[in-house]
Design a protein around this motif. Structure first.
Motif, PDB file in Angstrom:
ATOM      1  N   ALA A  39       0.856  -1.188   0.000  1.00 49.73           N
ATOM      2  CA  ALA A  39       0.000   0.000   0.000  1.00 49.73           C
ATOM      3  C   ALA A  39       0.895   1.241   0.000  1.00 49.73           C
ATOM      4  O   ALA A  39       1.204   1.800   1.052  1.00 49.73           O
ATOM      5  N   ASP A  41       0.389   4.324  -0.966  1.00 52.92           N
ATOM      6  CA  ASP A  41      -0.221   5.546  -0.414  1.00 52.92           C
ATOM      7  C   ASP A  41      -0.211   5.524   1.109  1.00 52.92           C
ATOM      8  O   ASP A  41       0.046   6.553   1.748  1.00 52.92           O
ATOM      9  N   ASP A  42      -0.471   4.359   1.714  1.00 54.29           N
ATOM     10  CA  ASP A  42      -0.389   4.243   3.174  1.00 54.29           C
ATOM     11  C   ASP A  42       1.035   4.498   3.645  1.00 54.29           C
ATOM     12  O   ASP A  42       1.263   5.207   4.627  1.00 54.29           O
ATOM     13  N   LEU A 100      -2.848   7.497  13.122  1.00 56.38           N
ATOM     14  CA  LEU A 100      -2.846   7.127  11.713  1.00 56.38           C
ATOM     15  C   LEU A 100      -1.791   6.058  11.444  1.00 56.38           C
ATOM     16  O   LEU A 100      -2.058   5.062  10.754  1.00 56.38           O
ATOM     17  N   ARG A 103      -3.041   2.776  12.773  1.00 56.80           N
ATOM     18  CA  ARG A 103      -4.146   2.212  11.993  1.00 56.80           C
ATOM     19  C   ARG A 103      -3.685   1.644  10.641  1.00 56.80           C
ATOM     20  O   ARG A 103      -4.187   0.624  10.194  1.00 56.80           O
ATOM     21  N   LEU A 104      -2.732   2.311   9.995  1.00 54.46           N
ATOM     22  CA  LEU A 104      -2.312   1.900   8.665  1.00 54.46           C
ATOM     23  C   LEU A 104      -1.249   0.804   8.660  1.00 54.46           C
ATOM     24  O   LEU A 104      -1.059   0.140   7.644  1.00 54.46           O
ATOM     25  N   SER A 105      -0.557   0.611   9.757  1.00 49.58           N
ATOM     26  CA  SER A 105       0.541  -0.358   9.779  1.00 49.58           C
ATOM     27  C   SER A 105       0.131  -1.643  10.491  1.00 49.58           C
ATOM     28  O   SER A 105      -0.856  -1.681  11.230  1.00 49.58           O
ATOM     29  N   LEU A 123       4.638  -2.751   7.265  1.00 44.60           N
ATOM     30  CA  LEU A 123       3.526  -2.843   6.319  1.00 44.60           C
ATOM     31  C   LEU A 123       3.627  -4.169   5.580  1.00 44.60           C
ATOM     32  O   LEU A 123       4.720  -4.574   5.204  1.00 44.60           O
TER      33      LEU A 123
END
Length: 132
Positions: A39, A41-42, A100, A103-105, A123
């Motif tokens: 991802a 963008d993440d 953030l 949440r994203l990782s 990730l």
């Protein structure tokens, strides 16, 4: 020819203005070359947050390191401050960054490194090798 993981690349963090654009470009190009199905963008949001924190709060000469092993991309920022990042309550004046990152990782944390610290996150990546 495929070059298998682990792969590592580093980028010095400079100023907030042009430096963040450069570190995002570095991250995008590196991850697109290394890993499919990551991802990106993440990763760019996470890199922006960790780099901003290091540049605003840590001083010294922070460094971003990207690495890939197996099916994981690791984002690490080294800085010269031993103080861990402080997760603030999100609100109109900010405080959303570490929430953030969390949440994203797949996971994140901090570790002492020399006189400073390392802030890292992981990730998932379906294919963590350079396409040849």
């Amino acid at each position: 020819m495929n070059i298998p993981a682990p792969l590592t690349a580093e980028c010095a963090l400079t100023d907030l203005a042009g430096g963040l654009a450069a570190v995002r470009r570095f991250t995008r190009l590196t991850l697109l070359a290394w890993a499919s199905d990551v991802a990106v963008d993440d990763a760019l949001l996470i890199v922006t947050e960790l780099a901003t924190n290091a540049l605003q709060h840590a001083g010294g000469c922070p460094v971003l390191r990207l690495s890939v092993t197996g099916t994981e991309v690791r984002v690490e920022v080294f800085d010269d401050s031993p103080a861990p990042p402080v997760r603030r309550r999100p609100g109109a004046d900010g405080g959303w960054g570490l929430a953030l990152v969390e949440r994203l990782s797949a996971g994140w944390g901090t570790t002492r490194h020399g006189r400073g610290k390392l802030v890292w996150c992981a990730l998932p990546a379906a294919s963590a090798e350079l396409a040849g």
